[in-house]
Scaffold this active site. Structure first.
Site, PDB file in Angstrom:
ATOM      1  N   GLY A   1      25.371  70.290  -3.578  1.00  0.00           N
ATOM      2  CA  GLY A   1      24.084  70.643  -4.191  1.00  0.00           C
ATOM      3  C   GLY A   1      23.959  70.002  -5.570  1.00  0.00           C
ATOM      4  O   GLY A   1      24.955  69.576  -6.164  1.00  0.00           O
TER       5      GLY A   1
ATOM      6  N   ASN B   1      32.111  86.945   3.509  1.00  0.00           N
ATOM      7  CA  ASN B   1      31.802  87.510   2.186  1.00  0.00           C
ATOM      8  C   ASN B   1      30.335  87.934   2.102  1.00  0.00           C
ATOM      9  O   ASN B   1      30.013  88.994   1.570  1.00  0.00           O
ATOM     10  CB  ASN B   1      32.114  86.492   1.084  1.00  0.00           C
ATOM     11  CG  ASN B   1      33.615  86.289   0.923  1.00  0.00           C
ATOM     12  OD1 ASN B   1      34.401  87.173   1.243  1.00  0.00           O
ATOM     13  ND2 ASN B   1      33.998  85.121   0.433  1.00  0.00           N
TER      14      ASN B   1
ATOM     15  N   LYS C   1      35.570  76.538   5.695  1.00  0.00           N
ATOM     16  CA  LYS C   1      35.697  77.768   4.907  1.00  0.00           C
ATOM     17  C   LYS C   1      34.343  78.391   4.586  1.00  0.00           C
ATOM     18  O   LYS C   1      34.174  79.608   4.658  1.00  0.00           O
ATOM     19  CB  LYS C   1      36.473  77.490   3.610  1.00  0.00           C
ATOM     20  CG  LYS C   1      37.980  77.413   3.834  1.00  0.00           C
ATOM     21  CD  LYS C   1      38.718  76.877   2.635  1.00  0.00           C
ATOM     22  CE  LYS C   1      38.900  77.905   1.557  1.00  0.00           C
ATOM     23  NZ  LYS C   1      39.724  77.370   0.433  1.00  0.00           N
TER      24      LYS C   1
ATOM     25  N   TYR D   1      32.129  71.272  11.411  1.00  0.00           N
ATOM     26  CA  TYR D   1      30.799  71.819  11.120  1.00  0.00           C
ATOM     27  C   TYR D   1      30.312  72.670  12.289  1.00  0.00           C
ATOM     28  O   TYR D   1      29.925  73.829  12.131  1.00  0.00           O
ATOM     29  CB  TYR D   1      29.845  70.655  10.876  1.00  0.00           C
ATOM     30  CG  TYR D   1      28.438  71.053  10.483  1.00  0.00           C
ATOM     31  CD1 TYR D   1      28.189  71.720   9.288  1.00  0.00           C
ATOM     32  CD2 TYR D   1      27.352  70.722  11.300  1.00  0.00           C
ATOM     33  CE1 TYR D   1      26.892  72.046   8.913  1.00  0.00           C
ATOM     34  CE2 TYR D   1      26.060  71.035  10.930  1.00  0.00           C
ATOM     35  CZ  TYR D   1      25.830  71.702   9.734  1.00  0.00           C
ATOM     36  OH  TYR D   1      24.549  72.030   9.365  1.00  0.00           O
TER      37      TYR D   1
ATOM     38  N   TYR E   1      28.722  91.793  13.084  1.00  0.00           N
ATOM     39  CA  TYR E   1      28.280  92.728  12.035  1.00  0.00           C
ATOM     40  C   TYR E   1      27.013  93.456  12.463  1.00  0.00           C
ATOM     41  O   TYR E   1      26.804  94.614  12.114  1.00  0.00           O
ATOM     42  CB  TYR E   1      28.052  91.988  10.699  1.00  0.00           C
ATOM     43  CG  TYR E   1      29.267  92.044   9.806  1.00  0.00           C
ATOM     44  CD1 TYR E   1      30.408  91.302  10.113  1.00  0.00           C
ATOM     45  CD2 TYR E   1      29.297  92.842   8.668  1.00  0.00           C
ATOM     46  CE1 TYR E   1      31.540  91.349   9.317  1.00  0.00           C
ATOM     47  CE2 TYR E   1      30.419  92.898   7.859  1.00  0.00           C
ATOM     48  CZ  TYR E   1      31.534  92.160   8.182  1.00  0.00           C
ATOM     49  OH  TYR E   1      32.656  92.223   7.389  1.00  0.00           O
TER      50      TYR E   1
ATOM     51  N   THR F   1      15.840  68.207   9.732  1.00  0.00           N
ATOM     52  CA  THR F   1      14.761  68.501   8.787  1.00  0.00           C
ATOM     53  C   THR F   1      14.816  67.474   7.662  1.00  0.00           C
ATOM     54  O   THR F   1      15.894  67.010   7.295  1.00  0.00           O
ATOM     55  CB  THR F   1      14.931  69.927   8.234  1.00  0.00           C
ATOM     56  OG1 THR F   1      14.892  70.841   9.341  1.00  0.00           O
ATOM     57  CG2 THR F   1      13.829  70.297   7.255  1.00  0.00           C
TER      58      THR F   1
END
Ligand code: UDP
Length: 331
Positions: A40, A103, A95, A149, A163, A179
């Protein structure tokens, strides 16, 4: 007075993350951006720093996340997302999709927040079903170059669903197809910035393979609208968001040559391993559940994107490395 809704966006400084920050700021949310700035760029969000309803954490979501105060929503968009990036940083890619989502989900559980995760058409791998529906399970090589990936994203979906079913967490899964738009990194290896960058620098356009492989390109504003609608829907199963207008990479190169008015030619290189031969989203679900379909045609979207790249300085255009990989120590 009703409290402003608070949303955490991971990968906030990336291409998609930064557009999402803009959208939620526009909708009057309090936006908490998080990014470790590996892929980023702060430039994408620097215009937001002056706003009182925007804050930013330079943090790696693969490590324990602490956000003070209440949270209504979490969008997990942190991840390298181009083949060049995840080949350079395969372990971080795995990760952020696994430890990172764990997390985020844990944080959501504590805060009672709804989570939307960025999944991808890569979960379909090199698809044997065309166009790809959400029911298709995919054709992925776990140990190929894209495996880090693809499998991280597949794990991310599984973890999110667990979850949802086990903890009753409110979750949303979007499968994003190719995109494009302003703020893509010029040299991230993706086909559109690659072609436009080459045209602007007066280089030949590099087609991988014979150019017969297909992709379907969605303009970023359409994607963001789809994400916004999915987040506010009550649908927990995965939803494809993309533009079904499919084109071969060879035709795409011709369109870029026309758009940029370059006299450059195309040159052919070897096709990368496990490069999907065809890709087109089936968006029946998005239409039915979200009332969503893309509005921006490729010619309009490409023009807007080209204008963005034309605004770059010569130095930026010629600078091969737009990131800090060289300084980044792989742990
Ligand atoms: N591609 C190409 N030339 C380039 C970069 C990419 O022909 O300079 C091809 C690539 O092999 C793939 C397609 O364009 O078939 C789209 O690549 P991209 O990396 O943008 O997305 P993905 O393969 O992840 O869909």
């Amino acid at each position: 007075m009703e409290r402003r809704k608070r949303i955490l966006i991971t990968g906030a400084a990336g291409f998609l993350g930064s557009h999402l920050c803009d959208r939620f700021i526009k909708e009057n949310y309090h936006v908490i951006g998080m990014d470790n700035l590996i892929t980023g760029r702060l430039k994408n969000i620097e215009h937001l720093f002056k706003l009182e309803n925007f804050e930013f954490y330079n943090h790696d979501v693969s490590k324990y996340i602490h956000v003070p105060g209440e949270l209504d929503f979490i969008l997990h968009f942190a991840s390298p997302a181009s083949p060049i990036d995840y080949l350079k940083i395969p372990i971080q890619t795995l990760k952020v999709g696994s430890l990172g989502i764990h997390n985020c989900l844990g944080l959501a559980k504590v805060k009672g927040a709804r989570v939307l995760i960025a999944s991808t058409s890569e979960v379909y791998g090199d698809p044997t079903v065309h166009p790809q529906t959400e029911e298709y399970w995919g054709n992925v090589n776990p140990v190929g170059p894209r495996g880090v990936y693809d499998e991280a994203k597949r794990f991310q979906e599984a973890m999110t669903m667990a979850y949802h079913t086990y903890h009753g967490l409110e979750t949303r899964i979007i499968r994003i197809f190719n995109t494009y738009g302003p703020r893509m990194r010029l040299n991230d290896g993706r086909v559109l910035p690659a072609f436009i960058g080459q045209a602007l620098r007066g280089e030949d356009l590099t087609i991988f393979g014979d150019g017969s492989q297909t992709r379907s390109f969605c303009y970023v504003d359409d994607l963001v609208e789809g994400i916004y609608r999915l987040l506010h829907s009550d649908y927990a199963e995965p939803v494809n968001i993309g533009n079904p207008d499919e084109i071969t990479i060879g035709q795409f190169a011709e369109e870029i040559i026309k758009l940029t008015n370059t006299s450059q030619k195309v040159v052919y290189h070897d096709l990368p391993i496990n490069d999907p031969k065809q890709r087109q989203p089936d968006i029946t679900k998005a239409k039915a559940i979200l009332g969503w379909e893309p509005k921006v045609s490729r010619s309009e979207g490409l023009k807007l994107t080209y204008d963005y790249f034309c605004g770059m300085s010569e130095e930026e255009l010629r600078h091969k490395e737009h990131n800090n990989f060289d300084n980044y120590i792989v742990k």
